[in-house]
Design a protein around this motif. Structure first.
Motif, PDB file in Angstrom:
ATOM      1  N   LEU A 121      15.982  -0.290   4.231  1.00 39.73           N
ATOM      2  CA  LEU A 121      14.696  -0.948   4.000  1.00 39.73           C
ATOM      3  C   LEU A 121      14.687  -2.366   4.570  1.00 39.73           C
ATOM      4  O   LEU A 121      13.710  -2.779   5.209  1.00 39.73           O
ATOM      5  N   ARG A 129       2.896  -2.678   2.481  1.00 40.30           N
ATOM      6  CA  ARG A 129       4.066  -1.888   2.866  1.00 40.30           C
ATOM      7  C   ARG A 129       4.465  -0.886   1.777  1.00 40.30           C
ATOM      8  O   ARG A 129       5.433  -0.158   1.935  1.00 40.30           O
ATOM      9  N   ALA A 170       6.292  -6.447   9.512  1.00 43.22           N
ATOM     10  CA  ALA A 170       6.770  -5.528  10.547  1.00 43.22           C
ATOM     11  C   ALA A 170       7.020  -6.216  11.884  1.00 43.22           C
ATOM     12  O   ALA A 170       7.864  -5.782  12.656  1.00 43.22           O
ATOM     13  N   THR A 193       8.754  -6.675  -1.479  1.00 45.68           N
ATOM     14  CA  THR A 193       8.029  -6.357  -0.249  1.00 45.68           C
ATOM     15  C   THR A 193       6.580  -6.816  -0.343  1.00 45.68           C
ATOM     16  O   THR A 193       6.193  -7.512  -1.276  1.00 45.68           O
ATOM     17  N   LEU A 250      11.051  -3.365   6.017  1.00 49.94           N
ATOM     18  CA  LEU A 250      10.171  -2.834   4.985  1.00 49.94           C
ATOM     19  C   LEU A 250      10.296  -3.650   3.709  1.00 49.94           C
ATOM     20  O   LEU A 250       9.435  -3.574   2.832  1.00 49.94           O
ATOM     21  N   ALA A 263       4.733   2.806   2.904  1.00 52.92           N
ATOM     22  CA  ALA A 263       5.867   3.008   3.813  1.00 52.92           C
ATOM     23  C   ALA A 263       7.198   2.931   3.072  1.00 52.92           C
ATOM     24  O   ALA A 263       8.110   3.722   3.336  1.00 52.92           O
ATOM     25  N   VAL A 264       7.322   1.980   2.148  1.00 51.85           N
ATOM     26  CA  VAL A 264       8.559   1.856   1.366  1.00 51.85           C
ATOM     27  C   VAL A 264       8.735   3.080   0.473  1.00 51.85           C
ATOM     28  O   VAL A 264       9.828   3.657   0.404  1.00 51.85           O
ATOM     29  N   SER A 273       9.105  -9.317   5.076  1.00 49.20           N
ATOM     30  CA  SER A 273       8.815  -7.889   5.107  1.00 49.20           C
ATOM     31  C   SER A 273       7.662  -7.586   6.061  1.00 49.20           C
ATOM     32  O   SER A 273       7.028  -6.537   5.996  1.00 49.20           O
TER      33      SER A 273
END
Length: 108
Positions: free
Chosen positions: A24, A65, A106, A61, A29, A68-69, A104
Motif C-alpha cells: 500500500l 483512495r 497517486a 490515506t 495508496l 482502491a485501498v 497518499s
C-alpha cells in the motif's frame, strides 16, 4: 475536497499484514500503515463462536483512495471475508492531516 481517513483492517498474522502494508505504501495508496500485533477477536462464524489471535492494520490515506485501498487489501488478504472499514478523521493536527493527503497522492 479530499480528506484524510483511516482504514481499519484485521489480518491473521504479522507477515501478511506487513506484506500488504508495504504494498500500500509503495504504491502510494497510503501515507503510512500501522500494524498492531496481539489482538484477540471473539466472533460468530458459520453459527459457531470462534476466538482467534489477529493483527490490526490502520491505514492512513485519502478519502478518494478508499475504494482502491479496500480493493488492494481484499485482493491480497488470506481471509474469505476480511474486515476492512473506512473511518473519517474529524479533527487533529492540520499538518499531519496534510501529510497523509500529500503522501497518499497517486502523482507523488
Amino acid at each position: 475536497m479530499t480528506q484524510p481517513v483511516f482504514i481499519y483492517a484485521t489480518f491473521p498474522d504479522t507477515a501478511s499484514a506487513r506484506k500488504t502494508g508495504r504494498m500500500l505504501v509503495e504504491n502510494r495508496l497510503a501515507a503510512c500503515v500501522n500494524i498492531l500485533d496481539g489482538m484477540v477477536s471473539v466472533y460468530r462464524w458459520d453459527g459457531e463462536i470462534a476466538e482467534d489471535d489477529e493483527v490490526v492494520m490502520i491505514v492512513k490515506t485519502r478519502s478518494d483512495r478508499v475504494a482502491a485501498v479496500t480493493s488492494a487489501i481484499t485482493d491480497e488478504h488470506p481471509y474469505d471475508e476480511p474486515a476492512v472499514v473506512a473511518l473519517p478523521i474529524v479533527g487533529g493536527s492540520d499538518s499531519f492531516c496534510r501529510w497523509i493527503v500529500e503522501e497518499s497522492n497517486a502523482q507523488g
